[in-house]
Design a protein around this motif. Structure first.
Motif, PDB file in Angstrom:
ATOM      1  N   ASN A  65       0.829  -1.218   0.000  1.00  0.00           N
ATOM      2  CA  ASN A  65       0.000   0.000   0.000  1.00  0.00           C
ATOM      3  C   ASN A  65       0.856   1.259   0.000  1.00  0.00           C
ATOM      4  O   ASN A  65       0.450   2.306  -0.517  1.00  0.00           O
ATOM      5  N   ALA A  66       2.060   1.153   0.572  1.00  0.00           N
ATOM      6  CA  ALA A  66       2.973   2.296   0.641  1.00  0.00           C
ATOM      7  C   ALA A  66       3.771   2.487  -0.643  1.00  0.00           C
ATOM      8  O   ALA A  66       4.569   3.420  -0.750  1.00  0.00           O
ATOM      9  N   GLY A  67       3.571   1.586  -1.599  1.00  0.00           N
ATOM     10  CA  GLY A  67       4.224   1.744  -2.898  1.00  0.00           C
ATOM     11  C   GLY A  67       5.413   0.835  -3.145  1.00  0.00           C
ATOM     12  O   GLY A  67       6.151   1.031  -4.117  1.00  0.00           O
ATOM     13  N   CYS A  68       5.611  -0.169  -2.287  1.00  0.00           N
ATOM     14  CA  CYS A  68       6.743  -1.078  -2.495  1.00  0.00           C
ATOM     15  C   CYS A  68       6.449  -2.031  -3.660  1.00  0.00           C
ATOM     16  O   CYS A  68       5.310  -2.471  -3.849  1.00  0.00           O
ATOM     17  N   ASP A  69       7.484  -2.348  -4.409  1.00  0.00           N
ATOM     18  CA  ASP A  69       7.369  -3.290  -5.521  1.00  0.00           C
ATOM     19  C   ASP A  69       7.595  -4.728  -5.074  1.00  0.00           C
ATOM     20  O   ASP A  69       7.049  -5.670  -5.654  1.00  0.00           O
ATOM     21  N   VAL A  70       8.427  -4.894  -4.064  1.00  0.00           N
ATOM     22  CA  VAL A  70       8.764  -6.211  -3.507  1.00  0.00           C
ATOM     23  C   VAL A  70       8.804  -6.076  -1.992  1.00  0.00           C
ATOM     24  O   VAL A  70       9.250  -5.045  -1.473  1.00  0.00           O
ATOM     25  N   ALA A  71       8.342  -7.102  -1.259  1.00  0.00           N
ATOM     26  CA  ALA A  71       8.448  -7.118   0.202  1.00  0.00           C
ATOM     27  C   ALA A  71       9.399  -8.233   0.617  1.00  0.00           C
ATOM     28  O   ALA A  71       9.279  -9.364   0.145  1.00  0.00           O
ATOM     29  N   LEU A  72      10.343  -7.892   1.480  1.00  0.00           N
ATOM     30  CA  LEU A  72      11.290  -8.864   2.031  1.00  0.00           C
ATOM     31  C   LEU A  72      11.115  -8.898   3.540  1.00  0.00           C
ATOM     32  O   LEU A  72      11.289  -7.877   4.215  1.00  0.00           O
ATOM     33  N   VAL A  73      10.763 -10.073   4.070  1.00  0.00           N
ATOM     34  CA  VAL A  73      10.573 -10.229   5.520  1.00  0.00           C
ATOM     35  C   VAL A  73      11.869 -10.766   6.107  1.00  0.00           C
ATOM     36  O   VAL A  73      12.373 -11.809   5.684  1.00  0.00           O
ATOM     37  N   THR A  74      12.428 -10.044   7.079  1.00  0.00           N
ATOM     38  CA  THR A  74      13.791 -10.319   7.538  1.00  0.00           C
ATOM     39  C   THR A  74      13.867 -11.228   8.766  1.00  0.00           C
ATOM     40  O   THR A  74      14.949 -11.433   9.299  1.00  0.00           O
ATOM     41  N   CYS A  75      12.742 -11.782   9.216  1.00  0.00           N
ATOM     42  CA  CYS A  75      12.739 -12.657  10.393  1.00  0.00           C
ATOM     43  C   CYS A  75      12.431 -14.086   9.994  1.00  0.00           C
ATOM     44  O   CYS A  75      11.414 -14.345   9.341  1.00  0.00           O
ATOM     45  N   SER A  76      13.286 -15.028  10.400  1.00  0.00           N
ATOM     46  CA  SER A  76      13.089 -16.444  10.054  1.00  0.00           C
ATOM     47  C   SER A  76      12.009 -17.122  10.892  1.00  0.00           C
ATOM     48  O   SER A  76      11.412 -18.105  10.461  1.00  0.00           O
ATOM     49  N   SER A  77      11.735 -16.596  12.095  1.00  0.00           N
ATOM     50  CA  SER A  77      10.754 -17.240  12.978  1.00  0.00           C
ATOM     51  C   SER A  77       9.344 -17.212  12.399  1.00  0.00           C
ATOM     52  O   SER A  77       8.511 -18.044  12.746  1.00  0.00           O
ATOM     53  N   ILE A  78       9.076 -16.233  11.538  1.00  0.00           N
ATOM     54  CA  ILE A  78       7.716 -16.074  11.016  1.00  0.00           C
ATOM     55  C   ILE A  78       7.628 -16.495   9.553  1.00  0.00           C
ATOM     56  O   ILE A  78       6.703 -16.125   8.838  1.00  0.00           O
ATOM     57  N   GLY A  79       8.591 -17.322   9.111  1.00  0.00           N
ATOM     58  CA  GLY A  79       8.656 -17.748   7.724  1.00  0.00           C
ATOM     59  C   GLY A  79       7.365 -18.336   7.168  1.00  0.00           C
ATOM     60  O   GLY A  79       6.946 -17.979   6.062  1.00  0.00           O
TER      61      GLY A  79
END
Length: 222
Positions: A65-79
């Motif tokens: 919604n903020a205009g990102c083209d790709v999202a990268l989640v940096t925490c492995s616990s919530i994979g």
């Protein structure tokens, strides 16, 4: 300008990823989204709760919604929640540890996984198993939890954390073809060890994850 959304569980991670981005993708705009509840609630419960999965999916939506083209989640616990989000959005949703797991499976068959939290150890090892299965490769995964390391670093005792992790890398991980660090925060320990102290290559997720994000951004239609 292409925009990468980074979803963190701690504000201390933002500078680490800013440094990597400045080196490998200076022409990409970064937006950071931080929600500490995702990791704190997971640690408190001892597993990834449904409410946290919804929270992660919502954070990914906020990034787009903020205009990102790709999202990268940096925490492995919530994979596992990241995998769910990837099913729900048209834009690419990436796990920071996926590229690391793929490289580990490509490197050898005896793979060590080191973590300071059980809630991170299990999903990281599971991801390696999944990647190995996808590639039709038989691997042996040796999991090691660094007891006391997380409590020490939370108490401000970085030296004890580093000692426990260092002992795990040099003792418990002997005989591995490759070692992966389940938490990005552990990478500094490897850098501080004497040269040759760990015979196997040691992989950490931030750099490999950001390279993957850069490549995905580059492949998007202009």
């Amino acid at each position: 300008m292409p925009t990468l959304g980074l979803i963190h569980n701690s504000p201390v991670l933002a500078p680490i990823f800013n440094e990597i981005a400045a080196r490998i993708m200076p022409d990409v705009r970064l937006l950071h989204f931080v929600d500490e509840s995702t990791i704190k609630n997971t640690i408190a419960a001892g597993y990834l709760q449904k409410a946290t999965k919804r929270q992660v999916i919502g954070l990914v939506g906020s990034a787009f919604n903020a205009g990102c083209d790709v999202a990268l989640v940096t925490c492995s616990s919530i994979g596992p929640a990241v995998d769910m989000a990837a099913e729900l959005y048209e834009q690419p949703v990436l796990r920071v540890d996926r590229a690391m797991a793929e490289k580990a499976v490509a490197t050898g068959t005896r793979i060590g996984v080191v973590a300071t939290l059980s809630t991170t150890l299990t999903p990281t090892a599971d991801l390696v198993r999944l990647v190995a299965h996808e590639q039709g490769k038989a691997v042996e995964i040796v999991e090691h939890l660094c007891d006391g390391a997380f409590a020490a670093v939370m108490a401000g005792d970085g030296a004890t954390h580093d000692r426990i992790v260092g002992e795990a890398l040099t003792e418990a991980m002997r005989g591995m073809d490759v070692i992966i660090l389940a938490q990005a925060s552990m990478a500094r320990v490897v850098a501080a060890l004497p040269e040759g102290a760990v015979a196997a290559p040691v992989l950490s997720s931030p750099e490999l994850g950001m390279i993957r994000a850069r490549d995905v951004l580059a492949g998007l239609p202009q």
